[in-house]
Design a protein around this motif. Structure first.
Motif: not given
Ligand code: ADP
Ligand code: MG
Length: 246
Positions: A86, A141, A143, A167, A170-175
């Motif tokens: 963060s 970013s 992620g 995470t 971090v956006d869901a896809e990168s997670r």
């Protein structure tokens, strides 16, 4: 086999109220341990104790079979702290420079060798950020930044990866991609300790669970955790005292 981490009867308080009370657990080589518990339940504190960042008030900890007070092989451990993703950081360093820091414990006062550079390139490839190598870390970013810290740990040839809610931010896809990466690193033999608030992620990926609320409510394999009452007991979501008749 010598455990990677061995925690025995460890208690630690910031003031007079213990944040971690009488915790014992072991992390074996090749484990993927999910450390879970409500907010403020002592997860970060326990991880800091396991990494030697705090000394326990009582009890003892061994890392790779050595008393933690005597442990000096920090390069065997890769740690991604709770704030790592963060906080943007303002240092004007590039991704490659950060990952190269993973080699510093190995080069001593010498210069980087071709082998050091190869390991850095390999780590960048493994976490799929080779194309970002010359970018400044402050431009990434959450992620992407988190992958940089993992790559630094890989470059240092860490045997243990410790991650504190990696995470967040971090956006869901990168997670999803990130957890697949962790799983494949674990399959390649790296021991993982993961603090994660999403219990589903932990029960899907981890083979061992430690469920904490100051005290340890469960420590063992994921199947027995799922079948136990440890989750409701530690999180108190039922608001009831659960009685056991063993
Ligand atoms: P978690 O990571 O599970 O959210 P922490 O280990 O961060 O929990 O915190 C456990 C308890 O210790 C909380 O009650 C928290 O307020 C307290 N605590 C954490 N860090 C400090 C600190 N540096 N000084 C005083 N109290 C702290
Ligand atoms: Mg925490």
């Amino acid at each position: 086999m010598t455990p990677v981490i061995s925690v025995e009867n460890v208690t630690f308080a910031y003031g007079d109220q213990p944040a971690v009370r009488d915790v014992s657990l072991t992390v074996e080589q090749g484990d993927f341990l999910g450390l879970i518990g409500p907010n403020g339940s002592g997860k970060t504190t326990l991880l800091h104790l396991m990494l030697g960042l705090y000394a326990p008030d009582s009890g003892s900890i061994e890392l790779f079979g050595e008393p933690i007070e005597a442990f000096e092989n920090g390069e065997r451990i890769g740690y991604v702290s709770q704030q790592a993703t963060s906080q943007a950081g303002t240092m004007p360093v590039t991704v490659r420079e950060v990952v190269t820091m993973g080699r510093f414990p190995h080069v001593g006062h010498g210069r980087l060798t071709d082998e050091d550079r190869r390991l850095v390139d390999e780590a960048l490839e493994t976490v799929d950020i080779a194309d970002l190598a010359d970018r400044r870390i402050s431009q990434l970013s959450g992620g992407q930044r988190q992958r940089v810290y993992i790559a630094r740990a890989l470059a240092s040839e860490a045997e243990l990866l410790a991650l504190d809610e990696p995470t967040v931010g971090v956006d869901a896809e990168s997670r999803d991609a990130f957890y697949r990466l962790l799983e494949s690193l674990n399959e390649s033999g790296i021991t993982i300790v993961l603090i994660e608030h999403d219990i589903g992620v932990v029960t899907d990926r981890a083979n061992r669970i430690a469920c904490l609320n100051t005290e340890l409510y469960h420590h063992g394999d994921t199947e027995s955790f799922v079948e136990s009452d440890a989750l409701t007991e530690a999180y108190g979501t039922t608001g009831q005292v659960v009685h056991h008749h063993h």
